[in-house]
Design a protein around this motif. Structure first.
Motif, mmCIF file in Angstrom:
data_model
loop_
_atom_site.group_PDB
_atom_site.id
_atom_site.type_symbol
_atom_site.label_atom_id
_atom_site.label_comp_id
_atom_site.label_asym_id
_atom_site.label_seq_id
_atom_site.Cartn_x
_atom_site.Cartn_y
_atom_site.Cartn_z
ATOM 1 N N GLU A 71 -2.991 3.548 4.943
ATOM 2 C CA GLU A 71 -3.665 2.497 4.178
ATOM 3 C C GLU A 71 -3.325 1.091 4.681
ATOM 4 O O GLU A 71 -3.788 0.098 4.127
ATOM 5 C CB GLU A 71 -3.300 2.608 2.702
ATOM 6 N N VAL B 228 0.856 -1.186 0.000
ATOM 7 C CA VAL B 228 0.000 0.000 0.000
ATOM 8 C C VAL B 228 0.891 1.234 0.000
ATOM 9 O O VAL B 228 2.079 1.155 0.308
ATOM 10 C CB VAL B 228 -0.979 0.028 1.206
ATOM 11 N N LYS C 269 -5.826 -1.968 5.016
ATOM 12 C CA LYS C 269 -6.384 -2.758 3.900
ATOM 13 C C LYS C 269 -5.353 -3.617 3.182
ATOM 14 O O LYS C 269 -5.641 -4.206 2.151
ATOM 15 C CB LYS C 269 -7.056 -1.824 2.890
#
Length: 117
Positions: free
Chosen positions: A111, A106, A114
């Motif tokens: 981030e 990421v 995720k």
């Protein structure tokens, strides 16, 4: 007579989704390498065969050993680790049961939530 060798990881394996892997020789330390060709991906890139590196717990002729391996995907910015055990069913068929964890790159720390599946 001794029991036949079973749960030898060396060879060609296919899963229920159509992915397959080939594992080369497992050395005396339990180390092995091979190739993984996945049939499923979340990536938009064309699927390519990817290298794997792994290790098997030391075994003898009667063991159903544990093992683990890492696949560095050749077509995406992610890595997957698999851990599992080899079993021999009542018909003498070797079956690998695994659990996997995928980490995708990421862009920043915010981030991170995720990045792992």
């Amino acid at each position: 007579l001794t029991a036949p060798l079973q749960c030898v990881l060396t060879g060609f394996w296919t899963n229920n989704l159509g992915s397959n892997m080939t594992i080369g020789f497992v050395n005396g330390k339990g180390e092995f390498s091979g190739l993984y060709h996945t049939a499923v991906t979340a990536s938009r890139s064309k699927i390519k065969v990817s290298p794997l590196q792994g290790s098997q717990h030391p075994k003898d002729e009667t063991d159903q050993p544990t093992f683990g391996f890492t696949v560095n995907w050749s077509f995406s910015d992610s890595t997957t680790v698999f851990t599992g055990q080899c079993f021999v069913d009542d018909d003498g068929k070797e079956i690998l049961r695994t659990t996997w964890l995928l980490r995708q790159e990421v862009g920043n720390l915010q981030e991170d939530w995720k990045a792992t599946r």
